[in-house]
Design a protein around this motif. Structure first.
Motif, PDB file in Angstrom:
ATOM      1  N   TYR A  19       0.855  -1.189   0.000  1.00 58.58           N
ATOM      2  CA  TYR A  19       0.000   0.000   0.000  1.00 58.58           C
ATOM      3  C   TYR A  19       0.885   1.231   0.000  1.00 58.58           C
ATOM      4  O   TYR A  19       1.566   1.526   0.981  1.00 58.58           O
ATOM      5  N   SER A  20       0.875   1.954  -1.115  1.00 60.33           N
ATOM      6  CA  SER A  20       1.794   3.076  -1.226  1.00 60.33           C
ATOM      7  C   SER A  20       1.124   4.360  -0.761  1.00 60.33           C
ATOM      8  O   SER A  20      -0.094   4.418  -0.617  1.00 60.33           O
ATOM      9  N   PHE A  21       1.904   5.384  -0.544  1.00 64.06           N
ATOM     10  CA  PHE A  21       1.324   6.637  -0.041  1.00 64.06           C
ATOM     11  C   PHE A  21       0.433   7.313  -1.071  1.00 64.06           C
ATOM     12  O   PHE A  21      -0.375   8.161  -0.738  1.00 64.06           O
ATOM     13  N   PHE A  22       0.568   6.898  -2.341  1.00 66.21           N
ATOM     14  CA  PHE A  22      -0.351   7.436  -3.352  1.00 66.21           C
ATOM     15  C   PHE A  22      -1.783   6.975  -3.075  1.00 66.21           C
ATOM     16  O   PHE A  22      -2.735   7.613  -3.477  1.00 66.21           O
ATOM     17  N   ILE A  24      -3.201   6.594  -0.179  1.00 69.11           N
ATOM     18  CA  ILE A  24      -3.829   7.194   1.003  1.00 69.11           C
ATOM     19  C   ILE A  24      -4.940   8.143   0.546  1.00 69.11           C
ATOM     20  O   ILE A  24      -4.703   9.054  -0.244  1.00 69.11           O
ATOM     21  N   GLU A 375      10.133  -1.854   6.053  1.00 67.85           N
ATOM     22  CA  GLU A 375       9.082  -2.033   5.046  1.00 67.85           C
ATOM     23  C   GLU A 375       7.740  -2.288   5.719  1.00 67.85           C
ATOM     24  O   GLU A 375       6.709  -1.757   5.302  1.00 67.85           O
ATOM     25  N   ILE A 378       6.440   1.008   7.169  1.00 68.96           N
ATOM     26  CA  ILE A 378       6.009   1.955   6.140  1.00 68.96           C
ATOM     27  C   ILE A 378       4.639   1.557   5.594  1.00 68.96           C
ATOM     28  O   ILE A 378       3.710   2.357   5.510  1.00 68.96           O
ATOM     29  N   MET A 381       1.878   2.007   8.246  1.00 60.25           N
ATOM     30  CA  MET A 381       1.565   3.405   8.538  1.00 60.25           C
ATOM     31  C   MET A 381       0.813   4.069   7.392  1.00 60.25           C
ATOM     32  O   MET A 381      -0.056   4.911   7.618  1.00 60.25           O
ATOM     33  N   ASN A 382       1.134   3.700   6.163  1.00 62.07           N
ATOM     34  CA  ASN A 382       0.375   4.240   5.030  1.00 62.07           C
ATOM     35  C   ASN A 382      -1.090   3.836   5.135  1.00 62.07           C
ATOM     36  O   ASN A 382      -1.997   4.647   4.946  1.00 62.07           O
ATOM     37  N   SER A 385      -2.781   5.623   7.929  1.00 64.23           N
ATOM     38  CA  SER A 385      -3.090   7.014   7.590  1.00 64.23           C
ATOM     39  C   SER A 385      -4.432   7.091   6.871  1.00 64.23           C
ATOM     40  O   SER A 385      -5.243   7.978   7.134  1.00 64.23           O
TER      41      SER A 385
END
Lengths: 430, 429
Positions: A19-22, A24, A375, A378, A381-382, A385
């Motif tokens: 799950y990437s921050f994009f 979120i 990893e 990260i 947390m993404n 969020s």
């Protein structure tokens, strides 16, 4: 009378997708379905189904003389339903024999006992309800995630109506004392404690197929010999382990199933031990001493503490950020949100972030989808969020409410402290 | 044991990984008992006093032999020979052409250009370079004849012919140390002349030391070398001199830094693309590209085209204190190298308390635990890592603390011990 208590833990976490921050705020689906399904099917084929079949066969063979207990986390049950419903059916068959006890735990195999006892309680109730629906029995004995226990948790569990609890026979708690007796909670003498005999449990769970172990190979005969050598006054051997020991941690070709198949007969004919379930044991045996556990213990690693989940700053931050959301969730009725809330609490997510992993590799690496704790952190947390945004949007709470909630929980903690101190005074007077 | 080492000038006279590694390793070796080093470096003469130069031998090669004592905190004396030569590390035929061309304008300028690392593509091969390499090997033969030693150690391809010459003259075993190959430097467009020299050096060597398994694989696969002859010894890092670094932050903006030559090998374009993705999602962040190189103009153009110039800085080449000043301003250091045989600079960043993101295509990623590792081409993952390190304080703190400790534990003494055992193997072969 002398008893053997076999207890198996079954749990599968909902592993998270990449799950990437994009994502979120854009994508609210968090799970790696492919991975979860393939792990579940693999373990079901290698372990759950053949092991259940064998246990059923043993019950049919030995009748009332062979008893056994399980705790199955809510997230494991959910995954059985999704990916391997036949496992639930086979557990129902076992439940119907009357020789099997299902223990209580938190629904999401969570660390809620370390954050918020009110929340902890809700999760236990939710799990009990589910177990009762599926297997027709209301759990009477409690087992916390990874055997986490402290005086405070025990106290709380007793207040909830449980009469017994399982935990680790940790050396730093017992000292010279033996785990092979029933103990009781230091605040609630009526809460009885079954302590894991880690030596004998790990002989099966970890060392069974280890060729460099000086007791290799372990046979039912050897094991019952050891039982006979135990001090005759000791009356209870608690063998607690992951169910995955059978067929997954120890593969079928190691002979682990044959060991399990012949062990009951060997114990019943060659030793004075009887198989019993936790709730019967706490009725039949008298506790011999108090167990003082001011700081939480667990069955993990050498230290037998909770640092595998809450040991480093990564884990602590993730844990705080997760449970900060409790007041928002309490107001929510959105089922998808509530389900995500359960699954995000799987203790495994915190375990993956352990930096002990760097040195204490193997056990931590087991089924770990991440290459390193960074990893894991990260990715978690993404997702958190995104989840946090959803939770706050679903049930907005203004600053006043947050303040009131904080004060409420403060009052609750103080009330509990007052009750505890009153009890102490009462005990002293007596 | 006496080692004849063909190395490179020590810092601060040169920049770049090769000189740094040579210096560190030699210092590490100087702590080993019963080991003496005869250190030979190529040096350009111009502004030195003529008296300092002795002319030795029939080939009229200028040579200065000096014994330096505790100049660089060495544990014992080191015999140091400077041989007149225009060779400089990282010289490609193109560089060399550019450098020698500049030299006509002014000798002093010429070294500056190397430090600058500014490498305009000349499109021509300077034939002089190969002449220089050949001349240097004559010097080597000369030295080998007049000195006693047990083993020869040559660092990178420019000195391989010197190593071979010394071996032929003395019959002593040759160890070549591969800090990089032309596959790393050229991004695939290997120069056949360079390749020939590299291959010859590896063939003639009794033992080959590579700075990572990545490089070891290149040596074995691309140069067809027997794997038994090739062993990896990782580089280390000198203890930082900037222990009490002042925190030099004036704004709340988070600073993400790329520091290195802006060339194909270092992957600067991946840094720019990742920056763009991060800037789209968060505000108070600034990206700094420190360094210079032949891709700089292209990068400036790309940044301008993406419309993120207001969040982007180009500092030009940094050296010495400025490097550490840059680190002290940075919240994050990124090395997106396409092919990095080792990569000491992330270790220097870690020592300065800066968390690092490094490409998996770097040798240093084989040994580091406390760094985020990404494929150089995986811009999304790089952007994700940047975002996470800037937004989740526990992550940057954990990586910073563990990383500082980890980097400080990579000691040249340890690498030197392994090199020493390679010497013994080469001698007893």
């Amino acid at each position: 009378m002398k008893y053997i208590c076999f207890y198996f833990q079954l749990h599968q976490p909902f592993r998270l997708r990449n799950y990437s921050f994009f994502d979120i705020g854009n994508d609210h689906y968090y799970y790696d379905d492919y991975l979860n399904e393939s792990v579940m099917q693999k373990v079901a084929q290698k372990c759950y189904l053949p092991a259940n079949k064998l246990i059923l066969k043993l019950i049919e063979k030995h009748g009332k003389q062979f008893k056994i207990s399980y705790s199955i986390s809510g997230s494991a049950l959910d995954q059985f339903e999704l990916y391997a419903p036949e496992v639930i059916e086979s557990f129902k068959k076992l439940a119907n024999t009357g020789n099997v006890e299902f223990l209580s735990e938190t629904y999401g195999h969570s660390l809620a006992s370390q954050s918020n006892l009110e929340l902890f309680k809700q999760q236990i109730t939710q799990h009990s309800k589910r177990i009762e629906e599926l297997f027709g029995q209301k759990p009477k004995v409690f087992r916390n995630t990874e055997l986490i226990y402290s005086d405070e948790i025990g106290d709380f569990i007793y207040e909830m109506g449980f009469k017994g609890m399982l935990t680790e026979g940790a050396k730093h708690v017992l000292g010279w004392k033996s785990p092979n007796y029933l103990y009781y909670n230091s605040r609630q003498p009526k809460l009885k404690l079954l302590l894991r005999n880690f030596k004998l449990s790990d002989d099966i769970a970890f060392r069974f197929s280890n060729h460099s172990w000086n007791n290799y190979p372990l046979t039912p005969q050897k094991f019952s010999n050891w039982l006979n050598k135990i001090n005759p006054k000791e009356e209870l051997i608690n063998l607690f382990m992951d169910y995955e020991t059978f067929g997954e941690h120890q593969w079928a070709d190691t002979g682990i199933f044959e060991f399990l198949e012949h062990l009951p007969n060997e114990i019943l004919t060659q030793t004075q031990f009887k198989f019993e379930t936790p709730s019967n044991i706490i009725k039949k045996l008298q506790p011999v001493a108090v167990a003082h556990v001011p700081y939480p213990i667990s069955w993990a690693d050498e230290e037998r503490d909770i640092t595998a989940w809450l040991g480093n700053d990564l884990q602590k931050e993730a844990f705080e950020k997760l449970y900060e959301l409790t007041p928002y969730i309490q107001k929510s009725t959105d089922e998808v949100l509530l389900q995500d809330w359960q699954y995000l609490q799987n203790s495994d997510h915190f375990y993956y972030m352990s930096t002990k992993w760097f040195s204490d590799g193997e056990v931590h690496a087991y089924f770990n989808p991440y290459k390193d704790p960074y990893e894991a952190f990260i990715n978690y947390m993404n997702i958190l969020s995104d989840f946090s945004k959803r939770a706050k949007k679903a049930s907005p709470i203004d600053d006043r409410e947050i303040e009131i909630n904080k004060l409420k929980s403060k009052i609750l903690i103080q009330e509990q402290e007052i009750i505890r101190l009153k009890k102490q005074i009462k005990n002293r007077k007596q | 044991m006496r080692v004849l080492m063909f190395g490179w000038e020590f810092p601060p006279h040169i920049s770049g990984g090769l000189g740094t590694a040579c210096f560190g390793l030699t210092k590490g070796l100087s702590t080993i008992k019963n080991l003496e080093i005869l250190f030979v470096v190529p040096k350009t003469y111009g502004d030195e006093e003529k008296d300092a130069i002795q002319l030795i031998g029939a080939s009229e090669i200028p040579m200065k032999i000096t014994k330096i004592k505790h100049d660089f905190d060495f544990h014992k004396n080191l015999e140091y020979i400077e041989a007149g030569s225009n060779l400089i590390p990282y010289a490609t035929p193109e560089d060399f052409y550019e450098l020698t061309r500049k030299k006509i304008k002014g000798k002093k300028h010429y070294i500056e250009t190397t430090k600058d690392g500014f490498i305009p593509f000349s499109g021509k091969y300077g034939s002089n370079l190969f002449e220089e390499i050949y001349n240097y090997s004559l010097v080597a033969a000369q030295i080998a004849q007049t000195h006693k030693f047990d083993v020869i150690h040559a660092h990178d391809w420019l000195t391989y012919p010197a190593g071979i010459a010394a071996k032929k003259v003395s019959g002593k075993p040759l160890v070549v140390h591969v800090h990089a190959t032309d596959f790393d430097r050229s991004g695939g467009n290997v120069n056949p002349d360079v390749y020939r020299i590299e291959k010859q050096g590896m063939n003639e060597a009794d033992k080959i030391i590579t700075v990572s398994n990545l490089t070891r694989r290149t040596v074995i696969n691309n140069y067809a070398i027997d794997r038994k002859k090739v062993g990896t010894i990782y580089n280390a890092v000198e203890p930082s001199k900037w222990v009490n670094k002042p925190i030099d932050k004036r704004t709340n903006e988070k600073v993400v830094t790329f520091l290195g030559r802006i060339t194909l090998q270092k992957g600067p374009e991946y840094f720019v693309e990742a920056a763009y993705k991060v800037i789209k999602r968060m505000d108070n962040v600034r990206f700094v590209m420190a360094g210079s190189g032949d891709m700089m103009h292209k990068m400036v153009e790309r940044v301008a085209k993406l419309g993120i110039m207001d969040k982007f800085n180009f500092t030009g080449f940094l050296k010495g204190e400025d490097v550490y000043r840059m680190f002290s301003k940075s919240d994050l250091y990124i090395m997106p190298s396409v092919s990095e045989p080792f990569g000491i600079s992330p270790l220097e960043a870690m020592q300065s308390g800066v968390p690092v993101i490094i490409s998996k295509q770097s040798g240093v990623s084989e040994i580091l635990k406390h760094a985020i590792k990404v494929d150089f081409w995986d811009i999304d993952k790089t952007a994700n890592a940047i975002y996470s390190l800037l937004n989740y304080p526990a992550l940057s703190k954990t990586i910073r603390d563990n990383g500082e400790f980890e980097a400080n534990n990579l000691k040249w003494e340890e690498s030197a011990k392994k090199v020493f055992s390679i010497y013994k193997q080469a001698i007893n072969k």
